[in-house]
Design a protein around this motif. Structure first.
Motif, PDB file in Angstrom:
ATOM      1  N   ASN A 299       0.865  -1.171   0.000  1.00 52.83           N
ATOM      2  CA  ASN A 299       0.000   0.000   0.000  1.00 52.83           C
ATOM      3  C   ASN A 299       0.906   1.225   0.000  1.00 52.83           C
ATOM      4  OD1 ASN A 299      -2.253   1.670   0.214  1.00 52.83           O
ATOM      5  ND2 ASN A 299      -2.312   1.526   2.452  1.00 52.83           N
ATOM      6  N   ALA A 300       0.989   1.907  -1.140  1.00 49.96           N
ATOM      7  CA  ALA A 300       1.936   3.013  -1.305  1.00 49.96           C
ATOM      8  C   ALA A 300       1.321   4.354  -0.919  1.00 49.96           C
ATOM      9  CB  ALA A 300       2.428   3.060  -2.753  1.00 49.96           C
ATOM     10  N   ASP A 301       2.160   5.225  -0.408  1.00 47.69           N
ATOM     11  CA  ASP A 301       1.759   6.608  -0.162  1.00 47.69           C
ATOM     12  C   ASP A 301       2.833   7.538  -0.696  1.00 47.69           C
ATOM     13  OD1 ASP A 301       3.814   7.115   1.836  1.00 47.69           O
ATOM     14  OD2 ASP A 301       2.595   6.006   3.273  1.00 47.69           O
ATOM     15  N   GLY A 302       2.522   8.839  -0.689  1.00 42.44           N
ATOM     16  CA  GLY A 302       3.455   9.832  -1.221  1.00 42.44           C
ATOM     17  C   GLY A 302       4.204  10.593  -0.150  1.00 42.44           C
TER      18      GLY A 302
ATOM     19  N   THR B 156      12.764   6.956  12.008  1.00 44.97           N
ATOM     20  CA  THR B 156      12.364   6.035  13.069  1.00 44.97           C
ATOM     21  C   THR B 156      11.792   4.735  12.524  1.00 44.97           C
ATOM     22  OG1 THR B 156      11.870   7.905  14.528  1.00 44.97           O
ATOM     23  CG2 THR B 156      10.944   5.759  15.132  1.00 44.97           C
ATOM     24  N   HIS B 157      10.912   4.849  11.532  1.00 49.56           N
ATOM     25  CA  HIS B 157      10.165   3.669  11.069  1.00 49.56           C
ATOM     26  C   HIS B 157      10.596   3.166   9.694  1.00 49.56           C
ATOM     27  CE1 HIS B 157       7.488   4.217  14.471  1.00 49.56           C
ATOM     28  NE2 HIS B 157       7.297   5.484  14.117  1.00 49.56           N
ATOM     29  N   GLY B 158      11.280   4.019   8.919  1.00 46.79           N
ATOM     30  CA  GLY B 158      11.711   3.608   7.589  1.00 46.79           C
ATOM     31  C   GLY B 158      10.609   3.717   6.558  1.00 46.79           C
ATOM     32  N   PRO B 159      10.976   3.686   5.275  1.00 46.51           N
ATOM     33  CA  PRO B 159       9.980   3.823   4.211  1.00 46.51           C
ATOM     34  C   PRO B 159       9.202   2.534   3.928  1.00 46.51           C
ATOM     35  CG  PRO B 159      12.163   3.623   3.267  1.00 46.51           C
ATOM     36  CD  PRO B 159      12.351   3.679   4.753  1.00 46.51           C
ATOM     37  N   LEU B 160       9.736   1.396   4.360  1.00 47.77           N
ATOM     38  CA  LEU B 160       9.081   0.102   4.153  1.00 47.77           C
ATOM     39  C   LEU B 160       8.644  -0.471   5.496  1.00 47.77           C
ATOM     40  CD1 LEU B 160      11.363  -1.667   1.533  1.00 47.77           C
ATOM     41  CD2 LEU B 160       8.902  -1.450   1.320  1.00 47.77           C
TER      42      LEU B 160
ATOM     43  N   SER C  56       6.418   4.076   1.521  1.00 50.67           N
ATOM     44  CA  SER C  56       6.506   5.460   1.042  1.00 50.67           C
ATOM     45  C   SER C  56       7.384   5.431  -0.197  1.00 50.67           C
ATOM     46  CB  SER C  56       7.082   6.366   2.137  1.00 50.67           C
ATOM     47  OG  SER C  56       6.224   6.381   3.261  1.00 50.67           O
ATOM     48  N   ILE C  57       6.747   5.430  -1.338  1.00 50.23           N
ATOM     49  CA  ILE C  57       7.381   5.014  -2.582  1.00 50.23           C
ATOM     50  C   ILE C  57       8.341   6.055  -3.159  1.00 50.23           C
ATOM     51  CG2 ILE C  57       5.661   5.846  -4.261  1.00 50.23           C
ATOM     52  CD1 ILE C  57       7.037   2.234  -4.123  1.00 50.23           C
ATOM     53  N   VAL C  58       8.211   7.320  -2.737  1.00 49.91           N
ATOM     54  CA  VAL C  58       9.157   8.370  -3.180  1.00 49.91           C
ATOM     55  C   VAL C  58       9.686   9.110  -1.945  1.00 49.91           C
ATOM     56  CG1 VAL C  58       8.207   8.667  -5.509  1.00 49.91           C
ATOM     57  CG2 VAL C  58       7.229   9.978  -3.605  1.00 49.91           C
ATOM     58  N   TRP C  59       9.997   8.368  -0.916  1.00 56.26           N
ATOM     59  CA  TRP C  59      10.292   8.957   0.393  1.00 56.26           C
ATOM     60  C   TRP C  59      11.456   9.944   0.366  1.00 56.26           C
ATOM     61  CZ3 TRP C  59      14.871   8.779   2.983  1.00 56.26           C
ATOM     62  CH2 TRP C  59      15.825   7.838   2.555  1.00 56.26           C
ATOM     63  N   ASP C  60      12.437   9.723  -0.511  1.00 55.75           N
ATOM     64  CA  ASP C  60      13.630  10.572  -0.533  1.00 55.75           C
ATOM     65  C   ASP C  60      13.570  11.653  -1.616  1.00 55.75           C
ATOM     66  OD1 ASP C  60      13.790   8.777  -2.621  1.00 55.75           O
ATOM     67  OD2 ASP C  60      15.819   8.085  -2.169  1.00 55.75           O
ATOM     68  N   TRP C  61      12.433  11.827  -2.273  1.00 57.00           N
ATOM     69  CA  TRP C  61      12.303  12.866  -3.283  1.00 57.00           C
ATOM     70  C   TRP C  61      12.151  14.233  -2.628  1.00 57.00           C
ATOM     71  CZ3 TRP C  61       9.029  11.691  -8.246  1.00 57.00           C
ATOM     72  CH2 TRP C  61       9.609  10.596  -8.920  1.00 57.00           C
ATOM     73  N   ARG C  62      12.757  15.223  -3.276  1.00 59.39           N
ATOM     74  CA  ARG C  62      12.541  16.612  -2.886  1.00 59.39           C
ATOM     75  C   ARG C  62      11.492  17.215  -3.814  1.00 59.39           C
ATOM     76  NH1 ARG C  62      16.108  18.355   0.803  1.00 59.39           N
ATOM     77  NH2 ARG C  62      17.930  17.031   1.210  1.00 59.39           N
ATOM     78  N   ILE C  63      11.063  18.422  -3.489  1.00 59.33           N
ATOM     79  CA  ILE C  63      10.002  19.035  -4.290  1.00 59.33           C
ATOM     80  C   ILE C  63      10.433  19.187  -5.751  1.00 59.33           C
ATOM     81  CG2 ILE C  63      10.726  21.396  -3.736  1.00 59.33           C
ATOM     82  CD1 ILE C  63       7.119  20.050  -4.304  1.00 59.33           C
ATOM     83  N   ALA C  64      11.729  19.386  -5.981  1.00 63.21           N
ATOM     84  CA  ALA C  64      12.218  19.498  -7.356  1.00 63.21           C
ATOM     85  C   ALA C  64      12.012  18.184  -8.118  1.00 63.21           C
ATOM     86  CB  ALA C  64      13.692  19.891  -7.372  1.00 63.21           C
ATOM     87  N   ASP C  65      12.158  17.057  -7.430  1.00 58.26           N
ATOM     88  CA  ASP C  65      11.932  15.759  -8.067  1.00 58.26           C
ATOM     89  C   ASP C  65      10.458  15.573  -8.412  1.00 58.26           C
ATOM     90  OD1 ASP C  65      14.674  14.846  -7.713  1.00 58.26           O
ATOM     91  OD2 ASP C  65      14.186  14.657  -5.587  1.00 58.26           O
ATOM     92  N   VAL C  66       9.596  16.013  -7.511  1.00 62.12           N
ATOM     93  CA  VAL C  66       8.152  15.921  -7.757  1.00 62.12           C
ATOM     94  C   VAL C  66       7.786  16.750  -8.986  1.00 62.12           C
ATOM     95  CG1 VAL C  66       5.877  16.526  -6.831  1.00 62.12           C
ATOM     96  CG2 VAL C  66       7.589  15.472  -5.350  1.00 62.12           C
ATOM     97  N   ARG C  67       8.273  17.989  -9.023  1.00 65.76           N
ATOM     98  CA  ARG C  67       7.958  18.864 -10.159  1.00 65.76           C
ATOM     99  C   ARG C  67       8.526  18.313 -11.457  1.00 65.76           C
ATOM    100  NH1 ARG C  67       9.540  24.189  -6.639  1.00 65.76           N
ATOM    101  NH2 ARG C  67       7.491  24.549  -5.669  1.00 65.76           N
ATOM    102  N   ALA C  68       9.714  17.736 -11.383  1.00 71.15           N
ATOM    103  CA  ALA C  68      10.326  17.173 -12.585  1.00 71.15           C
ATOM    104  C   ALA C  68       9.497  16.018 -13.139  1.00 71.15           C
ATOM    105  CB  ALA C  68      11.748  16.710 -12.280  1.00 71.15           C
ATOM    106  N   ALA C  69       8.981  15.163 -12.251  1.00 72.17           N
ATOM    107  CA  ALA C  69       8.151  14.039 -12.695  1.00 72.17           C
ATOM    108  C   ALA C  69       6.870  14.543 -13.347  1.00 72.17           C
ATOM    109  CB  ALA C  69       7.829  13.122 -11.524  1.00 72.17           C
ATOM    110  N   LEU C  70       6.231  15.546 -12.735  1.00 76.82           N
ATOM    111  CA  LEU C  70       5.009  16.109 -13.310  1.00 76.82           C
ATOM    112  C   LEU C  70       5.292  16.728 -14.673  1.00 76.82           C
ATOM    113  CD1 LEU C  70       3.513  17.811 -10.111  1.00 76.82           C
ATOM    114  CD2 LEU C  70       2.775  15.665 -11.152  1.00 76.82           C
ATOM    115  N   ASP C  71       6.412  17.449 -14.780  1.00 77.51           N
ATOM    116  CA  ASP C  71       6.785  18.064 -16.059  1.00 77.51           C
ATOM    117  C   ASP C  71       7.122  17.017 -17.107  1.00 77.51           C
ATOM    118  OD1 ASP C  71       6.419  20.567 -14.959  1.00 77.51           O
ATOM    119  OD2 ASP C  71       8.555  20.937 -14.605  1.00 77.51           O
TER     120      ASP C  71
END
Length: 227
Positions: free
Chosen positions: A125-128, A143-147, A155-170
């Motif tokens: 069950n993935a989240d953002g 504390t709990h980790g992404p998995l 948390s499938i993009v846990w280490d992404w920054r906002i620039a990564d999010v915008r890049a994917a959308l673009d």
């Protein structure tokens, strides 16, 4: 912690569909795009706060067409919680709500129901959720980790920054839902930030909110009367 691209590669290698809690927000959109790029079959589900809001329904229809995938649409736990707590309810409704005995499922219980209904036992069950989004989220990730194997949460993009999010959308020419122009994020509550903008931009949807929460007008009046 394992980088998110490695997590996506590991999950893709399992060859099984992954649930995605899809809020229509930027991070859930980025998560969907990231999983699609990794070759993961995504099973999205959306949790609505108010039944039948046109701007929500129209954006869900848009993203179903954009991704070519049906989006399961279910009540958000907050809807039950607000009703049970008589949020913005007139006195004459309280006994009716109390008699209804609405359940208050947890997110984990909802995910299990979806797995059972779609015959996807053990599906991730993935989240953002992103660690860079806030100090609290970073601490939770440390504390709990992404998995979380026990709950099958990732948390499938846990280490992404906002620039990564915008890049994917673009990269995929994926637009944000219309309410980003109204209040800079997806619809997420019954406070003034959201109600006032919906009242101005989508009056029919504002009336729909008042059908469910008749005294929500007081939140707007309170702010307007503040000196």
């Amino acid at each position: 912690m394992t980088p998110s691209d490695q997590i996506r590669a590991q999950i893709a290698a399992e060859g099984k569909p992954v649930l995605l809690g899809f809020s229509r927000g930027k991070d859930s959109l980025a998560s969907w795009l990231a999983m699609r790029e990794a070759g993961i079959a995504v099973v999205p589900y959306h949790l609505y706060l108010i039944p039948g809001l046109r701007f929500v329904e129209e954006s869900l229809a848009f993203y179903e067409d954009f991704f070519g995938t049906k989006i399961l649409n279910l009540p958000h736990p907050s809807l039950y919680r607000w009703l049970n707590a008589f949020v913005f309810q007139p006195p004459e409704r309280c006994s009716i709500i109390e008699a209804a005995q609405f359940p208050e499922p947890t997110y984990q219980e909802l995910a299990e129901e979806i797995r059972d209904d779609l015959d996807l036992p053990g599906a991730w069950n993935a989240d953002g959720v992103r660690a860079a989004d806030s100090p609290n989220r970073r601490m939770a990730m440390v504390t709990h980790g992404p998995l979380k194997e026990q709950t099958r949460r990732v948390s499938i993009v846990w280490d992404w920054r906002i620039a990564d999010v915008r890049a994917a959308l673009d990269r995929h020419a994926c637009p944000l839902p219309p309410e980003y122009e109204w209040f800079g994020r997806s619809f997420d509550g019954l406070d003034f930030r959201f109600l006032d903008k919906i009242r101005r931009h989508a009056p029919e949807d504002y009336q729909r909110i008042l059908d469910w929460f008749p005294l929500a007008d007081l939140e707007v009046f309170r702010r307007e009367l503040r000196p």
